[in-house]
Write a protein that holds these residues in place. Structure first.
Motif, PDB file in Angstrom:
ATOM      1  N   ARG A 205      48.429  42.004  38.139  1.00 32.83           N
ATOM      2  CA  ARG A 205      47.350  42.328  39.074  1.00 32.83           C
ATOM      3  C   ARG A 205      46.644  43.615  38.670  1.00 32.83           C
ATOM      4  O   ARG A 205      45.422  43.744  38.845  1.00 32.83           O
ATOM      5  CB  ARG A 205      47.915  42.422  40.495  1.00 32.83           C
ATOM      6  CG  ARG A 205      48.366  41.058  41.024  1.00 32.83           C
ATOM      7  CD  ARG A 205      49.022  41.128  42.385  1.00 32.83           C
ATOM      8  NE  ARG A 205      49.422  39.788  42.841  1.00 32.83           N
ATOM      9  CZ  ARG A 205      50.074  39.544  43.975  1.00 32.83           C
ATOM     10  NH1 ARG A 205      50.397  40.544  44.784  1.00 32.83           N
ATOM     11  NH2 ARG A 205      50.389  38.306  44.308  1.00 32.83           N
ATOM     12  N   ALA A 208      44.325  42.669  35.828  1.00 34.00           N
ATOM     13  CA  ALA A 208      43.138  41.957  36.324  1.00 34.00           C
ATOM     14  C   ALA A 208      42.104  42.952  36.838  1.00 34.00           C
ATOM     15  O   ALA A 208      40.892  42.769  36.645  1.00 34.00           O
ATOM     16  CB  ALA A 208      43.531  40.982  37.423  1.00 34.00           C
ATOM     17  N   ASP A 211      40.450  44.597  33.943  1.00 34.62           N
ATOM     18  CA  ASP A 211      39.489  43.700  33.309  1.00 34.62           C
ATOM     19  C   ASP A 211      38.099  43.871  33.916  1.00 34.62           C
ATOM     20  O   ASP A 211      37.087  43.712  33.217  1.00 34.62           O
ATOM     21  CB  ASP A 211      39.957  42.251  33.462  1.00 34.62           C
ATOM     22  CG  ASP A 211      39.142  41.288  32.610  1.00 34.62           C
ATOM     23  OD1 ASP A 211      38.917  41.582  31.422  1.00 34.62           O
ATOM     24  OD2 ASP A 211      38.712  40.249  33.140  1.00 34.62           O
ATOM     25  N   ALA A 220      42.403  40.180  32.000  1.00 31.83           N
ATOM     26  CA  ALA A 220      42.861  39.358  33.122  1.00 31.83           C
ATOM     27  C   ALA A 220      43.648  38.144  32.653  1.00 31.83           C
ATOM     28  O   ALA A 220      44.454  37.584  33.404  1.00 31.83           O
ATOM     29  CB  ALA A 220      41.675  38.905  33.968  1.00 31.83           C
TER      30      ALA A 220
END
Length: 258
Positions: A205, A208, A211, A220
């Motif tokens: 997470r 992500a 990203d 991600a």
């Protein structure tokens, strides 16, 4: 039985045993659709039975520790030693003796949907969870092995309870007075497996989110590992603020840009 197949399918999802009167009634239904549902139910029951046996086996180290008098047993694992970018993340998890959530295993053996589901279940059921994070700067400063140990120690210290026994995946930590290091511990100990899931989902997470801040590297999807897309991003865009400057090929690209 004259109920529609769809209704029978829904009801079977809430039955735990073949001894259930509704299941017994289904056995008398000769429709092909019901026969298929019965076969599917039995496959699912067999799978659940296998997973419960797996859970029982994976509790052996925790049970042995309790037999020796230890009461607060933590499993510790990490994720993120190999990527070219991002932090290393560790988790420490204390589970109750009667923890019975099936499917907990080495996070690498689970798909994303199951990891997310088990993450929520572990967070809800665990006695305690602690997380330790060491950034790419720390990794570059002390090396990945030492940064991993620091993250693990931080995860243990973050627990709201003090463990009297620690089960650790792979590496000896020497942070707990009583500890056991297990090679491939995330597939042998339910506590270590739970920690691997917490650490993996937490780091995924984070990557992500990175990203969004640093697009073009595929964080991600690759979580910072050196995939083709990631390497192409490095060649095209150069090094970003979360890259590990002591890791090749990041180091070579960084030095070349000087």
């Amino acid at each position: 039985m004259t109920e529609k197949i769809a209704i029978i399918k829904e009801k079977l999802q809430h039955i735990e045993s073949e001894n259930d009167p509704f299941f017994q009634a289904c056995l008398l239904d000769e429709r092909k659709g019901v026969t298929k549902l019965i076969a599917s139910f039995r496959r699912e029951q067999a799978k659940k039975e296998m997973l419960y046996e797996q859970l029982k086996t994976m509790k052996q180290y925790e049970n042995e520790a309790r037999a020796r008098g230890f009461q607060v047993i933590a499993g510790i694992d990490e994720v993120g030693r190999g990527p070219l970018a991002g932090p290393v993340v560790a988790a420490a998890v204390v589970l109750s003796e009667d923890f019975n959530i099936i499917g907990v295993n080495d996070s690498k053996q689970l798909n994303e949907a199951n990891r997310d589901r088990l993450f929520d279940a572990i967070m809800a059921e665990a006695i305690a969870v602690g997380i330790g994070i060491k950034s790419h700067e720390v990794i570059d400063e002390v090396n990945i092995y030492e940064a991993t140990k620091l993250a693990m120690a931080e995860a243990i210290d973050a627990l709201p309870v003090t463990p009297d026994f620690c089960l650790i995946d792979a590496m000896p930590l020497k942070h707990c007075e009583n500890e056991l290091s297990l090679i491939k511990g995330d597939s042998k100990s339910v506590s270590i497996a739970a920690a691997s899931i917490i650490a993996k989902v937490t780091r995924d997470r984070m990557m992500a989110e990175f990203d969004v801040s640093f697009p073009g590297y595929g964080f991600a999807k690759n979580m910072g590992y050196g995939t083709k897309l990631h390497l192409q991003g490095l060649e095209k865009q150069g090094v970003c603020p979360i890259h590990r400057l002591t890791f090749a090929p990041v180091k070579n690209i960084f030095l070349a840009s000087k």
